[in-house]
Write a protein that holds these residues in place. Sequence first.
Motif, PDB file in Angstrom:
ATOM      1  N   ASP A 146       0.836  -1.215   0.000  1.00 39.61           N
ATOM      2  CA  ASP A 146       0.000   0.000   0.000  1.00 39.61           C
ATOM      3  C   ASP A 146       0.869   1.263   0.000  1.00 39.61           C
ATOM      4  O   ASP A 146       0.568   2.243  -0.672  1.00 39.61           O
ATOM      5  CB  ASP A 146      -0.910   0.010   1.238  1.00 39.61           C
ATOM      6  CG  ASP A 146      -1.923  -1.112   1.182  1.00 39.61           C
ATOM      7  OD1 ASP A 146      -2.174  -1.617   0.069  1.00 39.61           O
ATOM      8  OD2 ASP A 146      -2.431  -1.513   2.255  1.00 39.61           O
ATOM      9  N   THR A 173       2.037   7.181  -6.842  1.00 43.56           N
ATOM     10  CA  THR A 173       0.999   8.068  -7.380  1.00 43.56           C
ATOM     11  C   THR A 173       1.644   9.401  -7.770  1.00 43.56           C
ATOM     12  O   THR A 173       2.474   9.928  -7.017  1.00 43.56           O
ATOM     13  CB  THR A 173      -0.080   8.342  -6.295  1.00 43.56           C
ATOM     14  OG1 THR A 173      -0.518   7.099  -5.791  1.00 43.56           O
ATOM     15  CG2 THR A 173      -1.243   9.144  -6.840  1.00 43.56           C
ATOM     16  N   GLU A 177      -6.859  15.037  -0.437  1.00 45.96           N
ATOM     17  CA  GLU A 177      -7.876  14.035  -0.822  1.00 45.96           C
ATOM     18  C   GLU A 177      -7.241  12.637  -0.984  1.00 45.96           C
ATOM     19  O   GLU A 177      -7.749  11.647  -0.461  1.00 45.96           O
ATOM     20  CB  GLU A 177      -8.448  14.454  -2.176  1.00 45.96           C
ATOM     21  CG  GLU A 177      -9.957  14.334  -2.304  1.00 45.96           C
ATOM     22  CD  GLU A 177     -10.378  14.969  -3.621  1.00 45.96           C
ATOM     23  OE1 GLU A 177     -10.405  14.249  -4.628  1.00 45.96           O
ATOM     24  OE2 GLU A 177     -10.622  16.210  -3.647  1.00 45.96           O
ATOM     25  N   ILE A 178      -6.123  12.575  -1.691  1.00 41.87           N
ATOM     26  CA  ILE A 178      -5.442  11.286  -1.905  1.00 41.87           C
ATOM     27  C   ILE A 178      -5.047  10.677  -0.569  1.00 41.87           C
ATOM     28  O   ILE A 178      -5.255   9.496  -0.301  1.00 41.87           O
ATOM     29  CB  ILE A 178      -4.172  11.490  -2.792  1.00 41.87           C
ATOM     30  CG1 ILE A 178      -4.587  11.854  -4.204  1.00 41.87           C
ATOM     31  CG2 ILE A 178      -3.268  10.259  -2.778  1.00 41.87           C
ATOM     32  CD1 ILE A 178      -3.425  12.257  -5.109  1.00 41.87           C
ATOM     33  N   GLU A 225      -6.231  11.352   2.453  1.00 39.50           N
ATOM     34  CA  GLU A 225      -7.384  10.980   3.298  1.00 39.50           C
ATOM     35  C   GLU A 225      -7.905   9.603   2.915  1.00 39.50           C
ATOM     36  O   GLU A 225      -8.312   8.820   3.771  1.00 39.50           O
ATOM     37  CB  GLU A 225      -8.486  12.041   3.181  1.00 39.50           C
ATOM     38  CG  GLU A 225      -8.149  13.272   4.010  1.00 39.50           C
ATOM     39  CD  GLU A 225      -9.192  14.362   3.967  1.00 39.50           C
ATOM     40  OE1 GLU A 225      -9.052  15.311   4.757  1.00 39.50           O
ATOM     41  OE2 GLU A 225     -10.113  14.296   3.131  1.00 39.50           O
ATOM     42  N   LYS A 226      -7.885   9.298   1.619  1.00 36.85           N
ATOM     43  CA  LYS A 226      -8.328   7.958   1.172  1.00 36.85           C
ATOM     44  C   LYS A 226      -7.372   6.899   1.708  1.00 36.85           C
ATOM     45  O   LYS A 226      -7.788   5.856   2.192  1.00 36.85           O
ATOM     46  CB  LYS A 226      -8.342   7.892  -0.363  1.00 36.85           C
ATOM     47  CG  LYS A 226      -9.654   8.359  -0.930  1.00 36.85           C
ATOM     48  CD  LYS A 226      -9.837   7.899  -2.368  1.00 36.85           C
ATOM     49  CE  LYS A 226     -10.911   8.756  -3.005  1.00 36.85           C
ATOM     50  NZ  LYS A 226     -10.492   9.436  -4.204  1.00 36.85           N
ATOM     51  N   PHE A 227      -6.079   7.192   1.632  1.00 39.56           N
ATOM     52  CA  PHE A 227      -5.061   6.231   2.069  1.00 39.56           C
ATOM     53  C   PHE A 227      -5.204   5.923   3.565  1.00 39.56           C
ATOM     54  O   PHE A 227      -5.104   4.783   3.998  1.00 39.56           O
ATOM     55  CB  PHE A 227      -3.663   6.781   1.768  1.00 39.56           C
ATOM     56  CG  PHE A 227      -2.553   5.908   2.270  1.00 39.56           C
ATOM     57  CD1 PHE A 227      -2.147   4.792   1.554  1.00 39.56           C
ATOM     58  CD2 PHE A 227      -1.925   6.184   3.480  1.00 39.56           C
ATOM     59  CE1 PHE A 227      -1.131   3.971   2.027  1.00 39.56           C
ATOM     60  CE2 PHE A 227      -0.910   5.371   3.954  1.00 39.56           C
ATOM     61  CZ  PHE A 227      -0.513   4.263   3.220  1.00 39.56           C
ATOM     62  N   ASP A 253      -7.778   6.040   5.586  1.00 39.78           N
ATOM     63  CA  ASP A 253      -9.020   5.401   6.019  1.00 39.78           C
ATOM     64  C   ASP A 253      -9.548   6.090   7.291  1.00 39.78           C
ATOM     65  O   ASP A 253      -9.462   5.565   8.404  1.00 39.78           O
ATOM     66  CB  ASP A 253      -8.785   3.892   6.261  1.00 39.78           C
ATOM     67  CG  ASP A 253     -10.097   3.175   6.532  1.00 39.78           C
ATOM     68  OD1 ASP A 253     -11.148   3.848   6.495  1.00 39.78           O
ATOM     69  OD2 ASP A 253     -10.067   1.958   6.776  1.00 39.78           O
ATOM     70  N   ASN A 267     -12.306   6.661   8.656  1.00 36.68           N
ATOM     71  CA  ASN A 267     -13.357   6.118   9.530  1.00 36.68           C
ATOM     72  C   ASN A 267     -12.812   5.338  10.721  1.00 36.68           C
ATOM     73  O   ASN A 267     -13.493   5.161  11.717  1.00 36.68           O
ATOM     74  CB  ASN A 267     -14.281   5.189   8.726  1.00 36.68           C
ATOM     75  CG  ASN A 267     -15.000   5.994   7.669  1.00 36.68           C
ATOM     76  OD1 ASN A 267     -15.218   7.187   7.853  1.00 36.68           O
ATOM     77  ND2 ASN A 267     -15.317   5.356   6.548  1.00 36.68           N
ATOM     78  N   ARG A 299      -6.810  11.369  13.185  1.00 30.97           N
ATOM     79  CA  ARG A 299      -6.965  11.615  11.743  1.00 30.97           C
ATOM     80  C   ARG A 299      -6.091  12.755  11.283  1.00 30.97           C
ATOM     81  O   ARG A 299      -5.358  12.654  10.310  1.00 30.97           O
ATOM     82  CB  ARG A 299      -8.409  12.051  11.460  1.00 30.97           C
ATOM     83  CG  ARG A 299      -9.330  10.935  11.200  1.00 30.97           C
ATOM     84  CD  ARG A 299     -10.670  11.547  10.836  1.00 30.97           C
ATOM     85  NE  ARG A 299     -11.694  10.812  11.526  1.00 30.97           N
ATOM     86  CZ  ARG A 299     -12.913  11.231  11.746  1.00 30.97           C
ATOM     87  NH1 ARG A 299     -13.297  12.415  11.327  1.00 30.97           N
ATOM     88  NH2 ARG A 299     -13.771  10.485  12.365  1.00 30.97           N
TER      89      ARG A 299
END
Length: 396
Positions: A63, A70, A96-97, A99-101, A103, A105, A112
């Motif tokens: 990952d 990227t 944005e990239i 924040e996706k990485f 996770d 939640n 965070r």
Amino acid sequence: MSKIRVSAPGKVILHGEHSVVYDKLAVAASLGLRTRLEYCEEGAGLRVEFGDLGLTQCYNFKDVHQLLSTQIPLTQPTAYYNLTHPELLDHDKITEIVEKFVDLNRHEPKQRQALVSFFYLFFAIVGSTDSNLSDGFKLAVRSDLTVGAGTGSSASFAVAIAAFLLHFVKVKKFKSKNLYKSLDLNVDNLQNFDTTELDLVSKWAFQSERIIHGTPSGVDNTICTFGGLVSFRKGTRPQKITLSSKITLILIDTNTPRDTKTLVGKVATKRAKYRPIIDAILDAMDHTTISALDYFQKMETSDVSGETYDALGELADLNQNLLRCLGVSHPKLDQACEILATFGLHCKLTGAGGGGCAICVVPPSVKGVEKAITELKLNGFGAVLTDLGGCGVRVD
Ligand SMILES: Nc1ncnc2c1ncn2[C@@H]1O[C@H](COP(=O)(O)OP(=O)(O)OP(=O)(O)O)[C@@H](O)[C@H]1O
Ligand SMILES: C[C@@](O)(CCO)CC(=O)[O-]
């Protein structure tokens, strides 16, 4: 090389919190309290330990490599970018990239913010190089500072991370990836950071502060990078003040959590509604800071008189009242000021306010400081004596 240690100081703003966001002057100093980062090679993958937030998280290299491969979103063609140009980043797209990485939640808000800040810097710095991470490693961060209390914990954290990543790229002798501009770092100096590198560390930490604060002025990352006592106005070079004698203060912790981003937003909302009134308060704060700077500059050359300390006390009272008008004080901060006033001492909030910490400069002539500290503690405050001006970020 199996270990790297880096540390960065916390800070106090003596005058100019909030008004500095609106281009007014600030005077700030580093503290002896520091955030320490330790890198060590072990295990497989990337392990992040943010002990103050109770967070341990492991990421596998599959990952991590995907993130690092990227393409970095930029506002200019890729050929202009390397890690010495953080100003070319497309901040929102990178966030944005990342924040996706991360996770989001799975984590609570403080965790965070810290993870997004870390991976933002990791992606935009290490991802711009030909890094070929194969040995597992752990990054552990611990701070002497209370997190979220106005003493620059976020800037100190960001500066330590940015400095570590820059040092890591130098130690590993990574080059820029082919698509980016070539990189020319001074890899012979691995003991510490030169002025150009410190400027760069501060700029990267500013990017991280944009995630945690929203619209930071840059004062916190500047002081946590360079250390000492400085005057700062957005868009100009910070000026160092070298004192001929030490300044001691009581650092008071209200033990009331608050969040800088929310408080900065509160002032912006008030200003949008009552522009001329708030602008007059911000102007008054600027004059307060300019007067205080005058007194601090006198301390550069001459012995400090009682008069200087009297004036600094009055200016602290003035600024605390102006900050109260902005709506960023708190009943616990007001109570700390009242307690210290009974000992003839002057106190103001430091940082974003709304709880967090307050400061009280202690004139050398004042007796009974220990009694004042005891009284604060009896009323539920944390209170410690500390000297201003610890050293800036360094490789330990
Ligand atoms: N030691 C730490 N480890 C991990 N994350 C941290 C650490 N210190 C600060 N942070 C991050 O910074 C956030 C706190 O930032 P915030 O700006 O609200 O407080 P502060 O920097 O102490 O205050 P101020 O900006 O008024 O000086 C935390 O929620 C966390 O995400
Ligand atoms: C409240 C503020 O002025 C200081 C926070 O330490 C915000 C900033 O300068 O970015």
